[in-house]
Design a protein around this motif. Structure first.
Motif, PDB file in Angstrom:
ATOM      1  N   PRO A 303       0.824  -1.208   0.000  1.00  0.00           N
ATOM      2  CA  PRO A 303       0.000   0.000   0.000  1.00  0.00           C
ATOM      3  C   PRO A 303       0.854   1.252   0.000  1.00  0.00           C
ATOM      4  N   VAL A 304       0.262   2.357  -0.454  1.00  0.00           N
ATOM      5  CA  VAL A 304       1.012   3.609  -0.553  1.00  0.00           C
ATOM      6  C   VAL A 304       0.342   4.764   0.176  1.00  0.00           C
ATOM      7  N   ALA A 305      -0.878   4.583   0.688  1.00  0.00           N
ATOM      8  CA  ALA A 305      -1.573   5.668   1.384  1.00  0.00           C
ATOM      9  C   ALA A 305      -1.006   5.861   2.784  1.00  0.00           C
ATOM     10  N   ALA A 306      -1.218   7.048   3.357  1.00  0.00           N
ATOM     11  CA  ALA A 306      -0.676   7.369   4.682  1.00  0.00           C
ATOM     12  C   ALA A 306      -1.262   6.481   5.762  1.00  0.00           C
ATOM     13  N   HIS A 307      -2.512   6.052   5.612  1.00  0.00           N
ATOM     14  CA  HIS A 307      -3.153   5.208   6.618  1.00  0.00           C
ATOM     15  C   HIS A 307      -3.067   3.726   6.241  1.00  0.00           C
ATOM     16  N   GLN A 308      -2.182   3.408   5.289  1.00  0.00           N
ATOM     17  CA  GLN A 308      -1.956   2.029   4.874  1.00  0.00           C
ATOM     18  C   GLN A 308      -0.462   1.860   4.643  1.00  0.00           C
ATOM     19  N   LEU A 309       0.186   1.131   5.540  1.00  0.00           N
ATOM     20  CA  LEU A 309       1.642   1.029   5.495  1.00  0.00           C
ATOM     21  C   LEU A 309       2.077  -0.434   5.466  1.00  0.00           C
ATOM     22  N   SER A 310       3.251  -0.654   4.927  1.00  0.00           N
ATOM     23  CA  SER A 310       3.843  -1.990   4.938  1.00  0.00           C
ATOM     24  C   SER A 310       5.034  -2.008   5.880  1.00  0.00           C
ATOM     25  N   VAL A 311       5.328  -3.194   6.404  1.00  0.00           N
ATOM     26  CA  VAL A 311       6.520  -3.396   7.242  1.00  0.00           C
ATOM     27  C   VAL A 311       7.283  -4.586   6.682  1.00  0.00           C
ATOM     28  N   PHE A 312       8.597  -4.458   6.658  1.00  0.00           N
ATOM     29  CA  PHE A 312       9.436  -5.517   6.100  1.00  0.00           C
ATOM     30  C   PHE A 312      10.612  -5.787   7.027  1.00  0.00           C
ATOM     31  N   ALA A 313      10.892  -7.057   7.242  1.00  0.00           N
ATOM     32  CA  ALA A 313      12.101  -7.486   7.953  1.00  0.00           C
ATOM     33  C   ALA A 313      12.288  -8.970   7.696  1.00  0.00           C
ATOM     34  N   GLN A 314      13.511  -9.424   7.836  1.00  0.00           N
ATOM     35  CA  GLN A 314      13.810 -10.848   7.713  1.00  0.00           C
ATOM     36  C   GLN A 314      14.468 -11.343   8.997  1.00  0.00           C
ATOM     37  N   PRO A 315      14.070 -12.509   9.513  1.00  0.00           N
ATOM     38  CA  PRO A 315      13.131 -13.444   8.873  1.00  0.00           C
ATOM     39  C   PRO A 315      11.672 -12.993   8.914  1.00  0.00           C
ATOM     40  N   ALA A 316      11.327 -12.061   9.816  1.00  0.00           N
ATOM     41  CA  ALA A 316       9.961 -11.526   9.857  1.00  0.00           C
ATOM     42  C   ALA A 316       9.952 -10.276  10.717  1.00  0.00           C
ATOM     43  N   PRO A 317       9.049  -9.329  10.442  1.00  0.00           N
ATOM     44  CA  PRO A 317       8.930  -8.151  11.303  1.00  0.00           C
ATOM     45  C   PRO A 317       8.531  -8.550  12.721  1.00  0.00           C
ATOM     46  N   THR A 318       8.969  -7.795  13.703  1.00  0.00           N
ATOM     47  CA  THR A 318       8.624  -8.074  15.087  1.00  0.00           C
ATOM     48  C   THR A 318       7.206  -7.602  15.389  1.00  0.00           C
ATOM     49  N   VAL A 319       6.659  -8.123  16.491  1.00  0.00           N
ATOM     50  CA  VAL A 319       5.343  -7.674  16.932  1.00  0.00           C
ATOM     51  C   VAL A 319       5.373  -6.176  17.238  1.00  0.00           C
ATOM     52  N   GLU A 320       6.440  -5.719  17.873  1.00  0.00           N
ATOM     53  CA  GLU A 320       6.536  -4.318  18.245  1.00  0.00           C
ATOM     54  C   GLU A 320       6.515  -3.414  17.015  1.00  0.00           C
ATOM     55  N   THR A 321       7.207  -3.824  15.967  1.00  0.00           N
ATOM     56  CA  THR A 321       7.216  -3.031  14.732  1.00  0.00           C
ATOM     57  C   THR A 321       5.823  -2.959  14.125  1.00  0.00           C
ATOM     58  N   VAL A 322       5.151  -4.101  14.055  1.00  0.00           N
ATOM     59  CA  VAL A 322       3.800  -4.128  13.489  1.00  0.00           C
ATOM     60  C   VAL A 322       2.851  -3.313  14.362  1.00  0.00           C
ATOM     61  N   TRP A 323       2.997  -3.434  15.683  1.00  0.00           N
ATOM     62  CA  TRP A 323       2.125  -2.695  16.598  1.00  0.00           C
ATOM     63  C   TRP A 323       2.292  -1.186  16.441  1.00  0.00           C
ATOM     64  N   GLN A 324       3.521  -0.737  16.405  1.00  0.00           N
ATOM     65  CA  GLN A 324       3.762   0.703  16.262  1.00  0.00           C
ATOM     66  C   GLN A 324       3.229   1.204  14.919  1.00  0.00           C
ATOM     67  N   THR A 325       3.323   0.374  13.899  1.00  0.00           N
ATOM     68  CA  THR A 325       2.796   0.762  12.591  1.00  0.00           C
ATOM     69  C   THR A 325       1.276   0.808  12.624  1.00  0.00           C
ATOM     70  N   TRP A 326       0.663  -0.140  13.347  1.00  0.00           N
ATOM     71  CA  TRP A 326      -0.788  -0.097  13.503  1.00  0.00           C
ATOM     72  C   TRP A 326      -1.226   1.189  14.196  1.00  0.00           C
ATOM     73  N   LEU A 327      -0.518   1.580  15.248  1.00  0.00           N
ATOM     74  CA  LEU A 327      -0.861   2.823  15.941  1.00  0.00           C
ATOM     75  C   LEU A 327      -0.766   4.010  14.992  1.00  0.00           C
ATOM     76  N   ALA A 328       0.215   3.981  14.108  1.00  0.00           N
ATOM     77  CA  ALA A 328       0.392   5.082  13.162  1.00  0.00           C
ATOM     78  C   ALA A 328      -0.764   5.163  12.171  1.00  0.00           C
ATOM     79  N   VAL A 329      -1.275   4.010  11.728  1.00  0.00           N
ATOM     80  CA  VAL A 329      -2.321   4.034  10.710  1.00  0.00           C
ATOM     81  C   VAL A 329      -3.718   4.159  11.303  1.00  0.00           C
ATOM     82  N   SER A 330      -3.887   3.740  12.529  1.00  0.00           N
ATOM     83  CA  SER A 330      -5.235   3.671  13.099  1.00  0.00           C
ATOM     84  C   SER A 330      -5.667   4.951  13.783  1.00  0.00           C
TER      85      SER A 330
END
Length: 344
Positions: A303-330
């Protein structure tokens, strides 16, 4: 003007082609726009604003028994429907042999033309017949987002500038029966609505660990959200049940068709999901969304909108990263309540 779009599959690719239809509608308000698509995705295309006629095919199934009587009969019916109208413009947005075949079979008006891709773009499939069949084969930048690929091809084919504003035109009239599936948050603690966790994907290497989903679900519950869990297979249903069993407020949806699934998603306060067709539907519905990538391919499909974001990491993004991104979009509601939960 009559325009035929050829984009057969898959679910995410079909969603990514929808903004091109909205661009065509803006450039040619009086045009009739038809679309050829695999039968399984036809319910979604019927919800795309501006599509007049949806022509269904079953190429995936027909290839399994190409010479059977049932296949020959179905192929004849499809060909007759496809050729029942002549088109001024046929645009192959897929660039594969199967889509080139469909474009070649379509009837043209005397001045009609077929347009297609002249080259492969990064991360996308391409087969030479797509170039050979097209009357006009257009070369696109190799590094291009999947949505922009379709929009740019249509714009170059018909000579208009790609609009600055992107719209998917995906219509989702909410079915009250599906809304009832979502509305489990009678308790005031879960008044923020439901967040769908899209954990299922056709590729195991795109999955996010179950323990991460559980931890994310706990944080959502503590922040006033209930959790809903869609699934599309027995394995995904087992996973959904495993996640739900460890959460305070979670419901596993029944197995839903695309129409019902679209209606159900539309009632959600937001979606967190892996790279999958269902996540791309959430983007098209303009929902707050976090898309999880284990591979650095979000530049092409994310996604490219401000309220729709992607997270990337290997082997996988952490819960904390996804959570902080959710707070940003929600927005502020979740941010204000986030401190209520202390992860174990």
């Amino acid at each position: 003007m009559k325009i035929l779009i050829v984009k057969l599959s898959s679910l995410g690719d079909v969603v990514h082609a929808m903004p091109a239809v909205q661009d065509l509608r803006q450039a040619f308000p009086q045009a009739q726009i038809d679309w050829v698509v695999e039968r399984g995705f036809a319910p979604l295309v019927r919800r795309c604003a501006g599509v007049s006629r949806v022509i269904e095919c079953d190429l995936r199934r027909w290839r399994k028994s190409p010479f059977s009587a049932s296949t020959r009969k179905a192929w004849g019916s499809f060909k007759a429907e496809l050729q029942s109208e002549a088109y001024d413009v046929v645009i192959d947005l897929q660039g594969l042999s199967k889509s080139a075949l469909v474009a070649w079979l379509a009837q043209l008006t005397p001045q009609g033309k077929r347009y297609g891709l002249a080259n492969q773009t990064e991360g996308s499939s391409f087969e030479a017949p797509a170039r050979w069949v097209a009357d006009v084969a257009l070369t696109l930048p190799t590094h291009i987002h999947a949505v922009d690929r379709s929009r740019e091809l249509c714009a170059r084919a018909l000579g208009y500038a790609v609009p600055k504003i992107q719209s998917f035109g995906l219509l989702a009239p909410v079915d009250p029966a599906q809304a009832a599936i979502i509305n489990i948050a009678a308790d005031k603690r879960f008044a923020s609505g439901s967040v769908a966790l899209v954990h299922g994907t056709s590729r195991a290497d795109k999955e996010w660990p179950v323990a991460y989903w559980v931890e994310l679900g706990k944080r959502l519950n503590a922040s006033g959200y209930s959790v809903t869990l869609p699934h599309g297979s027995d394995a995904e249903q087992r996973c959904a049940n495993e996640i739900a069993a460890q959460l305070e407020a979670a419901v596993v949806w029944p197995r839903l068709g695309l129409d019902a699934l679209l209606d159900a998603l539309a009632t959600c306060a937001g979606v967190v999901g892996v790279d999958s067709g269902l996540s791309h539907m959430a983007v098209a519905l303009d929902l707050p969304h976090v898309q999880i990538y284990n591979f650095d391919t979000a530049w092409r499909t994310g996604p490219v909108a401000a309220h729709q974001l992607s997270v990337f990491a290997q082997p996988a993004p952490t819960v904390e990263t996804v959570w902080q991104t959710w707070l940003a979009v929600s927005g502020s509601v979740a941010a204000q309540t986030a401190t209520a939960y202390q992860p174990s």
